[in-house]
Design an enzyme around this catalytic site. Structure first.
Site, PDB file in Angstrom:
ATOM      1  N   HIS A   1       0.830  -1.202   0.000  1.00 38.49           N
ATOM      2  CA  HIS A   1       0.000   0.000   0.000  1.00 38.49           C
ATOM      3  C   HIS A   1       0.870   1.259   0.000  1.00 38.49           C
ATOM      4  O   HIS A   1       0.605   2.222  -0.720  1.00 38.49           O
ATOM      5  CB  HIS A   1      -0.897   0.040   1.236  1.00 38.49           C
ATOM      6  CG  HIS A   1      -1.912  -1.044   1.312  1.00 38.49           C
ATOM      7  ND1 HIS A   1      -1.849  -2.061   2.234  1.00 38.49           N
ATOM      8  CD2 HIS A   1      -3.036  -1.279   0.586  1.00 38.49           C
ATOM      9  CE1 HIS A   1      -2.872  -2.867   2.081  1.00 38.49           C
ATOM     10  NE2 HIS A   1      -3.611  -2.423   1.093  1.00 38.49           N
TER      11      HIS A   1
ATOM     12  N   SER B   1      -2.748  -7.932   3.019  1.00 43.23           N
ATOM     13  CA  SER B   1      -3.290  -7.784   4.377  1.00 43.23           C
ATOM     14  C   SER B   1      -3.689  -9.134   4.957  1.00 43.23           C
ATOM     15  O   SER B   1      -3.595  -9.354   6.164  1.00 43.23           O
ATOM     16  CB  SER B   1      -4.496  -6.840   4.370  1.00 43.23           C
ATOM     17  OG  SER B   1      -4.120  -5.551   3.917  1.00 43.23           O
ATOM     18  N   ARG B   2      -4.123 -10.052   4.098  1.00 36.69           N
ATOM     19  CA  ARG B   2      -4.561 -11.360   4.582  1.00 36.69           C
ATOM     20  C   ARG B   2      -3.388 -12.269   4.982  1.00 36.69           C
ATOM     21  O   ARG B   2      -3.608 -13.314   5.583  1.00 36.69           O
ATOM     22  CB  ARG B   2      -5.442 -12.049   3.538  1.00 36.69           C
ATOM     23  CG  ARG B   2      -6.835 -11.437   3.432  1.00 36.69           C
ATOM     24  CD  ARG B   2      -7.755 -12.250   2.531  1.00 36.69           C
ATOM     25  NE  ARG B   2      -9.141 -11.810   2.628  1.00 36.69           N
ATOM     26  CZ  ARG B   2      -9.712 -10.922   1.825  1.00 36.69           C
ATOM     27  NH1 ARG B   2      -8.991 -10.360   0.870  1.00 36.69           N
ATOM     28  NH2 ARG B   2     -10.981 -10.586   1.979  1.00 36.69           N
TER      29      ARG B   2
END
Length: 345
Positions: free
Chosen positions: A61, A229-230
């Site tokens: 990100h 993110s996972r």
């Protein structure tokens, strides 16, 4: 900057009324407050880069944010976990939410000589879905956006309502943020290509398809695992098996480059995943392939089994896949023979 003080006043007012966290970056929680800020940027002819996220920020990100900071006068980051892109059985309730850490990471981009985003858009669900929202598509009411033809193959087979939710929320965000440029990660390549089609089909001016930038996937420097993110869901043992998907894609890529056809390339990839499955059994880690496929990036239709690099005539090809490691589903992709028209360099 002429409108810096109004921004900070807005942020303070909203922090009081909405109990927003303290931040050196102004936070907007309502569409009306953000639009007042955006009008000032329009008036001053300032460009605005936009990075939409669901939070739980990682270096991938932040890479998107850095690209935006380098190319625009202002950068806006949105943080919104979108209910419409989660099916009822998926992980909406447990999706990582790390807002204080996210704001700290964005602020830290300033560093000794850097820049941080000009604003964070942090809307509640009621602001984004004034007609309400449920994860049950059959019970939804109101306006939704679908991109026919690109939503059904690939990820759409496993997650049939996912792209409808993504297209809807991103259309809303583009309408609110009015970005000069928008930035998306290559890891979600089908999503990014679908959104390029969306902004073209809907004749959006902010952004145009040419200003929707797809940025190369950020990977773990040791294993090559795509940052996600996972990944936070993975146990240490599962994390050790997770890079198998990237290894499988690389095996297929090597075969493709040597002249093998799609069928032969997929066999190479499947062999890598089968080895990972067997090794995972030793650690009590379940590794299960979901799919690996070659797609035409313009239509996202799967290539014929006999297709090979020469038959593509030099056109880019998307090689993408998904697999389960334990209860966590991971995705990854490579864009083969890209000349920079798909993924930014």
């Amino acid at each position: 900057m002429r409108f810096a003080s109004p921004i900070l006043r807005l942020a303070r007012t909203m922090s009081t009324s909405e109990a927003l966290p303290k931040s050196d970056i102004p936070i907007f929680a309502t569409v009306s407050a953000y639009r007042e800020w955006r009008e000032a940027a329009f008036h001053d002819r300032k460009s605005v880069g936009f990075v939409p996220t669901m939070g739980a920020l990682h270096d991938g990100h932040l890479s998107l944010v850095k690209h935006s900071l380098a190319a625009n006068d202002h950068t806006v980051v949105s943080i919104f976990v979108n209910p419409a892109q989660f099916a009822p059985h998926e992980d909406l309730a447990t999706y990582p939410r790390t807002l204080p850490e996210d704001l700290a990471a964005l602020t830290a981009l300033a560093g000794p000589a850097g820049r941080m985003p000009s604003a964070v858009f942090l809307p509640p669900v009621r602001e984004m879905y004034p007609s309400g929202i449920t994860q049950d598509v059959s019970a939804q009411r109101g306006t939704f956006v679908e991109v026919k033809g690109l939503s059904e193959p690939g990820e759409g087979r496993t997650r049939p309502t996912f792209f409808r939710g993504v297209a809807t929320v991103v259309t809303k965000l583009f309408n609110i943020v009015q970005p000069t440029n928008a930035y998306f990660g290559q890891k979600d390549i089908q999503q990014a290509m679908l959104l390029r089609r969306l902004v073209g089909d809907l004749l959006l001016a902010n952004p145009t398809p040419e200003r929707l930038h797809i940025i190369r996937t950020t990977r773990d420097l040791t294993s090559g695992l795509a940052l996600s993110s996972r990944n936070a869901y993975l146990s240490p043992a599962e994390l050790g098996r997770a890079p198998a998907l990237y290894a499988a894609l690389r095996a297929a890529e090597d075969a493709w480059a040597s002249g093998a056809n799609k069928h032969e390339c997929l066999k190479r990839a499947e062999a890598v995943l089968e080895e990972a499955r067997l090794l995972g059994q030793k650690d009590a880690v379940t590794v299960k392939s979901d799919y690996i496929e070659f797609f035409d990036p313009s239509s996202f239709q799967a290539l014929d089994e006999a297709a090979d690099r020469s038959s593509r005539g030099g056109l880019p090809t998307v090689l993408t896949g998904a697999m389960w490691v334990g209860k966590t589903r991971l995705i990854d992709n490579l864009v083969l023979d890209d000349d920079g028209t798909i993924v930014g360099r």
